[in-house]
Design a protein around this motif. Structure first.
Motif, mmCIF file in Angstrom:
data_model
loop_
_atom_site.group_PDB
_atom_site.id
_atom_site.type_symbol
_atom_site.label_atom_id
_atom_site.label_comp_id
_atom_site.label_asym_id
_atom_site.label_seq_id
_atom_site.Cartn_x
_atom_site.Cartn_y
_atom_site.Cartn_z
ATOM 1 N N UNK A 1 -4.693 4.798 -14.707
ATOM 2 C CA UNK A 1 -5.328 6.036 -15.170
ATOM 3 C C UNK A 1 -4.325 7.174 -15.229
ATOM 4 N N UNK A 2 -3.521 7.325 -14.161
ATOM 5 C CA UNK A 2 -2.550 8.425 -14.145
ATOM 6 C C UNK A 2 -1.473 8.228 -15.213
ATOM 7 N N UNK A 3 -1.052 6.977 -15.405
ATOM 8 C CA UNK A 3 -0.064 6.727 -16.458
ATOM 9 C C UNK A 3 -0.631 7.090 -17.830
ATOM 10 N N UNK A 4 -1.886 6.793 -18.063
ATOM 11 C CA UNK A 4 -2.506 7.150 -19.347
ATOM 12 C C UNK A 4 -2.614 8.665 -19.495
ATOM 13 N N UNK A 5 -2.889 9.356 -18.375
ATOM 14 C CA UNK A 5 -2.909 10.815 -18.430
ATOM 15 C C UNK A 5 -1.541 11.363 -18.840
ATOM 16 N N UNK A 6 -0.466 10.765 -18.313
ATOM 17 C CA UNK A 6 0.893 11.202 -18.679
ATOM 18 C C UNK A 6 1.115 11.019 -20.177
ATOM 19 N N UNK A 7 0.747 9.842 -20.694
ATOM 20 C CA UNK A 7 0.911 9.598 -22.136
ATOM 21 C C UNK A 7 0.069 10.569 -22.963
ATOM 22 N N UNK A 8 -1.129 10.885 -22.508
ATOM 23 C CA UNK A 8 -1.972 11.845 -23.216
ATOM 24 C C UNK A 8 -1.324 13.222 -23.249
ATOM 25 N N UNK A 9 -0.719 13.605 -22.121
ATOM 26 C CA UNK A 9 -0.066 14.917 -22.069
ATOM 27 C C UNK A 9 1.131 14.978 -23.013
ATOM 28 N N UNK A 10 1.954 13.947 -23.011
ATOM 29 C CA UNK A 10 3.100 13.931 -23.936
ATOM 30 C C UNK A 10 2.634 13.924 -25.395
ATOM 31 N N UNK A 11 1.562 13.215 -25.681
ATOM 32 C CA UNK A 11 1.028 13.216 -27.041
ATOM 33 C C UNK A 11 0.544 14.607 -27.442
ATOM 34 N N UNK B 1 0.821 -1.230 0.000
ATOM 35 C CA UNK B 1 0.000 0.000 0.000
ATOM 36 C C UNK B 1 0.842 1.261 0.000
ATOM 37 N N UNK B 2 1.928 1.224 0.790
ATOM 38 C CA UNK B 2 2.771 2.424 0.845
ATOM 39 C C UNK B 2 3.428 2.701 -0.499
ATOM 40 N N UNK B 3 3.981 1.648 -1.130
ATOM 41 C CA UNK B 3 4.657 1.840 -2.420
ATOM 42 C C UNK B 3 3.674 2.307 -3.490
ATOM 43 N N UNK B 4 2.503 1.693 -3.517
ATOM 44 C CA UNK B 4 1.512 2.083 -4.539
ATOM 45 C C UNK B 4 1.064 3.521 -4.345
ATOM 46 N N UNK B 5 0.932 3.949 -3.075
ATOM 47 C CA UNK B 5 0.529 5.326 -2.829
ATOM 48 C C UNK B 5 1.624 6.302 -3.263
ATOM 49 N N UNK B 6 2.870 5.941 -2.989
ATOM 50 C CA UNK B 6 3.983 6.811 -3.411
ATOM 51 C C UNK B 6 4.006 6.949 -4.944
ATOM 52 N N UNK B 7 3.784 5.827 -5.630
ATOM 53 C CA UNK B 7 3.766 5.873 -7.104
ATOM 54 C C UNK B 7 2.623 6.758 -7.594
ATOM 55 N N UNK B 8 1.445 6.667 -6.917
ATOM 56 C CA UNK B 8 0.330 7.525 -7.304
ATOM 57 C C UNK B 8 0.688 8.994 -7.118
ATOM 58 N N UNK B 9 1.388 9.312 -5.977
ATOM 59 C CA UNK B 9 1.795 10.715 -5.749
ATOM 60 C C UNK B 9 2.766 11.165 -6.839
ATOM 61 N N UNK B 10 3.722 10.267 -7.224
ATOM 62 C CA UNK B 10 4.682 10.643 -8.277
ATOM 63 C C UNK B 10 4.010 10.879 -9.617
ATOM 64 N N UNK B 11 3.104 9.986 -9.982
ATOM 65 C CA UNK B 11 2.383 10.163 -11.254
ATOM 66 C C UNK B 11 1.527 11.429 -11.229
ATOM 67 N N UNK B 12 0.912 11.716 -10.078
ATOM 68 C CA UNK B 12 0.084 12.915 -9.991
ATOM 69 C C UNK B 12 0.908 14.175 -10.181
ATOM 70 N N UNK B 13 2.079 14.234 -9.506
ATOM 71 C CA UNK B 13 2.933 15.411 -9.665
ATOM 72 C C UNK B 13 3.469 15.521 -11.102
ATOM 73 N N UNK B 14 3.829 14.369 -11.694
ATOM 74 C CA UNK B 14 4.304 14.387 -13.076
ATOM 75 C C UNK B 14 3.217 14.898 -14.020
#
Length: 956
Positions: free
Chosen positions: A282-292, A77-90
């Protein structure tokens, strides 16, 4: 020692082993090639696609570790939450980068702004959640606070998607969009409402405690199908790849949120790891959408830079094509309708009775609404199809018209008020040789010949002022090769037309037509052989000179009328080709004698005229005349043969007394004729005496035509004496004219005119008949006397086809011996047409008539033709005989002629003997006969009759 044997089987076994090794190596090499090709193919893909391919296996591995691995249950849970925070900031950083790039596009700028706010809000919620769960152990704040932040981020996300640019092409599309949205919300809402109602029936919590469980899936539902509908209406800087990544991101957001809500409403335990996996996707797809999206901006900037010079017309064309594009098919409305009716069927056959009344009624209402949406949508579809069909027909007509314009042989240009070319059709390459990009942006007058620029500026000024369609105008424009071509232009002022906003100019290359017209005009006013102006153009210049002279007394001019001497001889002896060469060279020589402003023309045949303007005195004119005579007298090379000729020139000085140009030409012609009669190779200036002479000549011609009928002509006979015996050998018949008012007219005054007018033919025929009649009388007086009479025959006679028959008829009518009459022909008559003359002379010789060559020695080429003609006598011209008193070249010429005649078996007669010394010289030279005033003047017929009656026959 044991012997070993290698059997064929063992050899085959060894070969098969080697074959298997080779096959294995080939397979490995093939696998390596396949891997290399796969890597190369992946490397050629777009960067975003490569990133996605790289991200997918990593993320799959991460997801499998979270969902399947048994280790790290406390850390997951801790690792997944940290990854979510990183993707959100990115996502926040990349979205803000897009906000900075999209400043020029208002709606897209706002859309990504709210997306960035949404990502930032979501990241702050995850940070508070991490802080609360890991550091404070859930003691500081409750889950309701973080859920509120999450829901707020969803609202921002929905606002951002709502601000994305809209691309509705028509009112029907806007209405259909809202119908699709209604169908989606109603259909999917029906299914969602059924599922949530089912979950609520199993929920033991109150409504207040599960309020967030209801809002989560509803918000995700709105976002999911909102982006689907927005992607259908959108045309702008966001490409299809960006929209697909956004759609995938919202799908996973919906899965996570709805799964959480559904599990919570059923009072079941919810595993946060599963939800974190969905949100991470979802957040990873948002990142790809932004780069596109960033990549779309880069491509758009490059296309704008490449098309910086694109014209308004092409933009309009592109807009037309866009409006005619058919609407893309959307499956979402049909999917929502299927889900709505599916939910209705599920409820109809469901065993649920607790909430049947409430749930079934609600679903039936939603099904009725769906039916209304379907009917309305179909009506709009029919209207849209009708509109699209009309647009398609219109676009087809426009495309056909555009194709006709762009492929025509005329160039169509759109020009602004500043004369800058804004658009040209591709056909401009056929007209000017330019590509459209070569001249778009240039000013139209920059292509125009400098001399035509004022006319062009005036043309466009008038067109802009008055408007409408103008008349056509021709200008010289420069093509791509630098040549000046003639272009016919027609302008139409369409500055007020919203679709054009310019001046439409239709340009056609008319260079070939203009050259043909110029050539025809040139041929109409120029001589085809020499290229000089002809009579019409010369008279036009002469009229202008005469007009200037009448306006300004100081403006003086003169006309020179030039005629080549002996030109006919060139045509007859060397041929017409040589004659043409002579005329061309004469034209060039005359041009070299003139000033740039003077005019020389060829009137026809061997006649040329010169117009000298701005002359000071007669001396200026005579200088030009002498210069022309000297230049023409230089030897000509006629196809390898040298020829020398002269010209006779008549000069007429212009004055205000002349009424028209034709009179000036007439007087110059009169002066030329006077110069030619005066001895050729000279010039004469016209005066009134010449005019009087011309009038007299005209009157003489008229009188001469009547003289034959009135029998005003009579004959004189000059004796011909034998030099050896000093006895009478015969006579030469000489014609005279007894004019009723002017008295006796000399042959020198009317014979040349008779030659010129053709009256010499009937006159000579009368002479032959009269001589024949007189000879018959003399034969009765002296039947045994060897008497002969010589008659001069004109060159005009040899043009008569029945000359021989006419002479034979005269002999027959007079019953004369042919030897009684001798016919004398001049050298010029003999040389006029040698073949025809030789034939006629042979015919006369066949009658028994003797032939004499008169005025021998005055020509140039007689000696070379003597052996071709059947001549009996050579008559030595008086110009040689008159100088026999002096020792010199004339004596030698006479001696040579006599010797030549004797060598050819001919007799000689000397004309113009006036002194005893001349007669003695002729006797010394052994000349056969002589005639002249030394013996007797021409005698009338009565005197000859008396002389023959009283003289003894012994004198003959």
């Amino acid at each position: 020692m044991a012997a070993t044997f290698k059997t064929p089987d063992s050899k085959n076994f060894s070969d098969s082993s080697q074959f298997e090794k080779d096959s294995a190596i080939k397979k490995i090499v093939g696998y390596l090639k396949t891997i290399r090709q796969f890597i190369a193919a992946v490397w050629k893909l777009d960067k975003s696609v490569r990133a996605a391919l790289l991200f997918v296996p990593i993320f799959i591995g991460y997801s499998l570790w979270l969902l399947i691995a048994n280790n790290g249950e406390t850390e997951k849970p801790t690792i997944s939450l940290i990854i979510l925070i990183g993707f959100g900031l990115l996502n926040t950083i990349v979205a803000w980068r897009i906000v900075l790039l999209a400043e020029s596009e208002n709606r897209l700028h706002r859309g990504w702004f709210w997306l960035a706010i949404s990502f930032a809000t979501y990241s702050s919620g995850n940070i508070l959640r991490f802080y609360n769960e890991q550091l404070l152990q859930d003691k500081f704040i409750g889950h309701w606070f973080t859920d509120s932040i999450y829901l707020t981020s969803c609202s921002f996300l929905l606002a951002g998607l709502w601000y994305f640019p809209q691309g509705f092409r028509s009112k029907e599309e806007r209405n259909r969009f809202w119908l699709n949205i209604g169908a989606v919300f109603t259909g999917i809402g029906t299914a969602l409402w059924y599922l949530l109602s089912f979950a609520i029936s199993r929920n033991s919590l109150g409504l207040n405690e599960s309020i967030f469980d209801f809002i989560y899936p509803l918000c995700s539902f709105l976002l999911l199908f909102g982006i689907g509908a927005i992607s259908l209406r959108y045309r702008g800087s966001t490409g299809h790849t960006t929209m697909w990544f956004l759609t995938i991101a919202l799908i996973f957001s919906f899965i996570g949120a709805f799964g959480y809500s559904y599990s919570s409403l059923q009072s079941e335990y919810v595993n946060g790891i599963y939800l974190n996996v969905a949100h991470t996707f979802a957040l990873a797809s948002f990142v790809l959408a932004a780069f596109s999206q960033i990549k779309d901006f880069s491509r758009q900037a490059f296309e704008e830079e490449e098309s910086i010079n694109i014209t308004n017309a092409s933009c309009v064309s592109r807009a037309d094509n866009l409006s005619a594009e058919p609407t893309r098919f959307s499956f979402l409305p049909y999917l929502s309708i299927a889900l709505g009716y599916g939910a209705l069927l599920v409820v109809a056959y469901s065993q649920q009775t607790v909430i049947d009344g409430f749930l079934l009624g609600s679903i039936i209402l939603k099904a009725a609404a769906l039916t209304g949406f379907v009917i309305a949508r179909q009506v709009l579809t029919v209207r849209e199809n009708t509109r699209l069909y009309a647009e398609q027909v219109e676009n087809f007509s426009e495309k056909r018209f555009r194709s006709l314009v762009q492929n025509s042989f005329d160039a169509v240009l759109i020009i602004g008020k500043d004369l800058v070319i804004r658009y040209v059709t591709p056909s401009v390459e056929r007209v000017f040789g330019y590509l459209p990009d070569d001249i778009v942006g240039k000013k139209f007058n920059e292509l125009v010949h400098p001399d035509d620029v004022p006319q062009v500026l005036g043309y466009f000024k008038n067109l802009i002022t008055k408007g409408g369609l103008s008349t056509s105008a021709e200008w010289r424009l420069q093509d791509k090769n630098g040549d000046w071509i003639f272009v016919e232009n027609t302008g139409n002022n369409l500055l007020n037309d919203e679709n054009v906003r310019g001046i439409v100019v239709n340009s056609r290359n008319v260079t070939d037509r203009r050259r043909t017209e110029d050539r025809m005009l040139h041929d109409a006013f120029h001589d085809a052989l020499t290229g000089l102006p002809n009579r019409a153009l010369f008279l036009d210049h002469l009229k202008l000179a005469l007009s200037r002279a009448k306006r300004h007394s100081s403006s003086k001019f003169a006309v020179l009328f030039i005629d080549l001497d002996r030109f006919k001889y060139v045509n007859d002896s060397l041929g017409h080709y040589a004659g043409d060469l002579l005329l061309i060279e004469v034209a060039r020589r005359i041009e070299k004698c003139l000033r740039p402003g003077d005019t020389v023309a060829r009137l026809g045949g061997d006649e040329f005229t010169i117009l000298l303007e701005d002359i000071g005195s007669l001396d200026d004119v005579t200088i030009v005349a002498e210069r022309v005579q000297q230049k023409i007298f230089e030897p000509f090379d006629l196809d390898g043969r040298e020829f020398i000729t002269t010209v006779s020139i008549g000069i007429a000085l212009g004055n205000t007394e002349y009424l028209n140009a034709e009179n000036v030409m007439r007087d110059a012609d009169t002066a030329m004729y006077h110069a030619k009669v005066g001895g050729k190779a000279r010039f004469a200036v016209f005066d009134q005496e010449m005019h009087a002479l011309v009038i007299s000549t005209m009157e003489t011609e008229a009188d001469m035509r009547r003289a034959i009928e009135r029998q005003e002509f009579f004959l004189l006979y000059q004796p011909i004496i034998s030099t050896s015996k000093f006895t009478l050998a015969g006579f030469e018949a000489l014609v005279r004219w007894q004019h009723p008012t002017r008295g006796i007219i000399s042959p020198d005054d009317f014979i040349p005119l008779a030659e010129e007018t053709g009256l010499i033919v009937p006159m000579s025929l009368w002479i032959m008949r009269e001589v024949g009649r007189q000879c018959a009388v003399w034969r009765q007086l002296l039947p045994t006397a060897p008497l002969t009479v010589s008659i001069n025959i004109s060159c005009k006679h040899f043009q008569q086809p029945d000359l021989v028959e006419q002479v034979a008829r005269v002999l027959h009518e007079a019953n004369l011996d042919a030897k009684t009459i001798k016919l004398e022909i001049t050298e010029s008559a003999m040389m006029e047409n040698t073949e025809r003359t030789a034939e006629k002379l042979k015919g006369l010789r066949g009658l028994g008539i003797e032939l004499s060559l008169d005025d021998f020695g005055t020509g140039y080429s007689s000696l070379s033709y003597l052996h071709r003609f059947p001549l009996d006598t050579l008559k030595i011209d008086r110009s040689f005989v008159s100088h026999l008193d002096e020792e010199g070249e004339h004596y030698e010429i006479v001696r040579t002629i006599v010797s030549l005649a004797k060598s050819l078996g001919m007799k000689t007669v000397a004309e113009g003997v006036e002194t005893e010394k001349q007669f003695i010289k002729l006797q010394e030279l052994d000349c056969d006969f002589a005639q002249g005033f030394f013996f007797s003047k021409p005698l009338p017929v009565e005197t000859v009759d008396e002389m023959l009656t009283h003289m003894r026959e012994s004198i003959f």
